[in-house]
Design an enzyme around this catalytic site. Structure first.
Site, mmCIF file in Angstrom:
data_model
loop_
_atom_site.group_PDB
_atom_site.id
_atom_site.type_symbol
_atom_site.label_atom_id
_atom_site.label_comp_id
_atom_site.label_asym_id
_atom_site.label_seq_id
_atom_site.Cartn_x
_atom_site.Cartn_y
_atom_site.Cartn_z
ATOM 1 N N GLY A 22 0.808 -1.213 0.000
ATOM 2 C CA GLY A 22 0.000 0.000 0.000
ATOM 3 C C GLY A 22 0.843 1.264 0.000
ATOM 4 N N ASP A 69 5.612 -4.847 15.660
ATOM 5 C CA ASP A 69 4.237 -4.480 16.015
ATOM 6 C C ASP A 69 4.328 -3.115 16.685
ATOM 7 O OD1 ASP A 69 1.766 -4.024 17.139
ATOM 8 O OD2 ASP A 69 1.509 -6.074 17.863
ATOM 9 N N VAL A 70 3.781 -2.093 16.029
ATOM 10 C CA VAL A 70 3.939 -0.723 16.537
ATOM 11 C C VAL A 70 3.207 -0.477 17.850
ATOM 12 C CG1 VAL A 70 4.412 0.341 14.295
ATOM 13 C CG2 VAL A 70 2.029 0.102 15.072
ATOM 14 N N TYR A 163 -11.940 5.202 13.436
ATOM 15 C CA TYR A 163 -10.823 5.592 12.562
ATOM 16 C C TYR A 163 -10.750 7.120 12.457
ATOM 17 C CZ TYR A 163 -7.972 5.942 8.284
ATOM 18 O OH TYR A 163 -7.002 6.256 7.365
ATOM 19 N N LYS A 167 -7.516 9.451 13.609
ATOM 20 C CA LYS A 167 -6.704 10.287 12.719
ATOM 21 C C LYS A 167 -6.735 11.757 13.152
ATOM 22 C CE LYS A 167 -5.005 7.148 10.015
ATOM 23 N NZ LYS A 167 -3.550 6.891 9.917
ATOM 24 N N VAL A 196 -6.955 6.825 -1.695
ATOM 25 C CA VAL A 196 -5.812 6.248 -2.394
ATOM 26 C C VAL A 196 -6.095 4.766 -2.598
ATOM 27 C CG1 VAL A 196 -3.317 5.981 -2.429
ATOM 28 C CG2 VAL A 196 -4.352 7.818 -1.061
ATOM 29 N N THR A 198 -5.570 1.257 -2.243
ATOM 30 C CA THR A 198 -4.779 0.272 -1.486
ATOM 31 C C THR A 198 -5.741 -0.796 -0.974
ATOM 32 O OG1 THR A 198 -5.089 1.288 0.681
ATOM 33 C CG2 THR A 198 -3.223 2.093 -0.616
HETATM 34 N N1 LIG Z 1 -5.652 4.130 1.518
HETATM 35 C C1 LIG Z 1 -6.174 5.313 1.763
HETATM 36 O O1 LIG Z 1 -7.062 5.804 1.026
HETATM 37 C C2 LIG Z 1 -5.696 6.131 2.926
HETATM 38 C C3 LIG Z 1 -6.146 7.443 3.040
HETATM 39 C C4 LIG Z 1 -5.702 8.222 4.101
HETATM 40 C C5 LIG Z 1 -4.820 7.692 5.029
HETATM 41 N N2 LIG Z 1 -4.398 6.400 4.909
HETATM 42 C C6 LIG Z 1 -3.453 5.906 5.908
HETATM 43 O O2 LIG Z 1 -2.260 5.469 5.263
HETATM 44 C C7 LIG Z 1 -1.654 4.420 6.030
HETATM 45 C C8 LIG Z 1 -1.433 3.214 5.133
HETATM 46 O O3 LIG Z 1 -2.693 2.814 4.612
HETATM 47 P P1 LIG Z 1 -2.854 1.722 3.460
HETATM 48 O O4 LIG Z 1 -4.075 2.076 2.744
HETATM 49 O O5 LIG Z 1 -1.566 1.569 2.734
HETATM 50 O O6 LIG Z 1 -3.153 0.428 4.374
HETATM 51 P P2 LIG Z 1 -2.872 -1.131 4.166
HETATM 52 O O7 LIG Z 1 -2.673 -1.475 2.746
HETATM 53 O O8 LIG Z 1 -3.930 -1.822 4.946
HETATM 54 O O9 LIG Z 1 -1.450 -1.325 4.910
HETATM 55 C C9 LIG Z 1 -1.346 -1.162 6.297
HETATM 56 C C10 LIG Z 1 0.064 -1.541 6.718
HETATM 57 O O10 LIG Z 1 0.166 -1.320 8.134
HETATM 58 C C11 LIG Z 1 0.728 -2.470 8.740
HETATM 59 N N3 LIG Z 1 0.257 -2.591 10.116
HETATM 60 C C12 LIG Z 1 -1.031 -2.679 10.571
HETATM 61 N N4 LIG Z 1 -1.020 -2.843 11.905
HETATM 62 C C13 LIG Z 1 0.286 -2.844 12.306
HETATM 63 C C14 LIG Z 1 0.953 -2.985 13.556
HETATM 64 N N5 LIG Z 1 0.263 -3.177 14.698
HETATM 65 N N6 LIG Z 1 2.311 -2.929 13.588
HETATM 66 C C15 LIG Z 1 3.011 -2.737 12.447
HETATM 67 N N7 LIG Z 1 2.454 -2.607 11.238
HETATM 68 C C16 LIG Z 1 1.104 -2.673 11.176
HETATM 69 C C17 LIG Z 1 0.298 -3.646 7.859
HETATM 70 O O11 LIG Z 1 1.202 -4.756 7.963
HETATM 71 P P3 LIG Z 1 0.982 -5.969 9.024
HETATM 72 O O12 LIG Z 1 -0.497 -6.260 9.075
HETATM 73 O O13 LIG Z 1 1.814 -7.102 8.499
HETATM 74 O O14 LIG Z 1 1.515 -5.477 10.343
HETATM 75 C C18 LIG Z 1 0.387 -3.009 6.466
HETATM 76 O O15 LIG Z 1 1.718 -3.119 5.983
HETATM 77 C C19 LIG Z 1 -2.590 4.167 7.197
HETATM 78 O O16 LIG Z 1 -2.163 4.883 8.342
HETATM 79 C C20 LIG Z 1 -3.926 4.712 6.700
HETATM 80 O O17 LIG Z 1 -4.781 5.069 7.756
HETATM 81 C C21 LIG Z 1 -4.816 5.613 3.886
#
Ligand SMILES: NC(=O)c1ccc[n+]([C@@H]2O[C@H](COP(=O)([O-])OP(=O)(O)OC[C@H]3O[C@@H](n4cnc5c(N)ncnc54)[C@H](OP(=O)(O)O)[C@@H]3O)[C@@H](O)[C@H]2O)c1
Length: 256
Positions: A22, A69-70, A163, A167, A196, A198
């Protein structure tokens, strides 16, 4: 120093939480392309190691993939210690790891609430405070938090109240830490992406099209690479006078 040199991360080390897929994967790639050695850290160690190897292969930078794990202080402390021992430095932390539950408030369980708040808020707090202790003693650094437009809007049609609250807290934590840590030479900024494509955001689904795409002035969603350039900007000297800022990258979505 020319203006493009200010974006260079050569000689720097950057850690991206949740960096194997992502948005995080694009951030890790872009930071390496800008010259940084990069650490990819998430709970899935195998995918983190694989992504780190791919980034090293395509950019020639040094990389490391780690289990992290954060939400766990011992894991965060061990990961930052490993990075600083391995590379001898840590200049950039991108707090990207996050999660979401799409359910109306009256249906959210206590366990889901705890998971979202803990991952999205404590998952920024712990890496930031542990990294800042090291950065503050070693000349400073740059922390980039991944917030969201959900900090200031209520998304629809799918509801995600916890969520959204998490944020909003990330944006305010960004400002609070920026004020506290400026004297330590640590800048703390955030990016607020719009929609975005993902795994977290199924932006292609027809039921979301009217409210997510047609309601946006630019009439489209973003690719992760479009957000990654903003992360490089905030990580680098290009943004040297910015701290506590939240940079919105949403195709104009929050203008209405
Ligand atoms: N996609 C959007 O439209 C969008 C918009 C605004 C903001 N965001 C933000 O952008 C960030 C990334 O989003 P994304 O869409 O790329 O999400 P995603 O594809 O679901 O990826 C999330 C990532 O976070 C990791 N993660 C989750 N829990 C974790 C933990 N406890 N410790 C370490 N790693 C952890 C996951 O890996 P593991 O499960 O292996 O740990 C994964 O690599 C997030 O903060 C999201 O809120 C996304």
């Amino acid at each position: 120093m020319g203006v493009l040199d200010r974006f260079s991360l050569h000689g720097k080390v950057a850690l991206v939480t949740g960096g194997y897929r992502g948005l995080g994967r694009a951030f890790a790639q872009a930071l390496a392309e800008a010259g940084a050695d990069v650490v990819v850290a998430a709970r899935d160690e195998a995918r983190s190691v694989q992504a780190a190897e791919e980034i090293a292969g395509s950019t020639g930078r040094k990389t490391l993939g780690l289990r992290l794990d954060v939400t766990s202080r011992p894991e965060v402390e061990a990961a930052i210690a490993r990075v600083t021992e391995h590379f001898g430095r840590l200049d950039v932390l991108v707090n990207n790891a996050g999660t979401c539950v799409h359910r109306p408030a009256l249906e959210v369980t206590d366990a889901e609430y705890d998971d979202v708040i803990t991952t999205n808020l404590k998952g920024v707090w712990l890496p930031s405070t542990v990294a800042a202790r090291w950065m503050g003693e070693h000349g400073g650094g740059s922390i980039v938090n991944i917030g969201s437009i959900s900090a200031s809007i209520v998304n629809r049609p799918q509801l995600q109240p916890v969520y959204n609250a998490s944020k909003a807290a990330v944006h305010q934590l960004t400002k609070s830490l920026a004020a506290e840590w400026a004297p330590l030479g640590i800048r703390v900024n955030a990016v607020a992406p719009g929609y975005v494509k993902t795994e977290m955001a199924p932006v292609d689904r027809p039921e979301f099209r009217r409210m997510w795409i047609e309601d946006a002035p630019m009439q489209r969603y973003a690719t992760p690479e479009e957000i990654a350039a903003t992360v490089v900007y905030l990580a680098s000297e290009a943004s040297s006078f910015s701290t506590g800022s939240v940079v919105v990258a949403d195709g104009g979505y929050t203008l209405f």
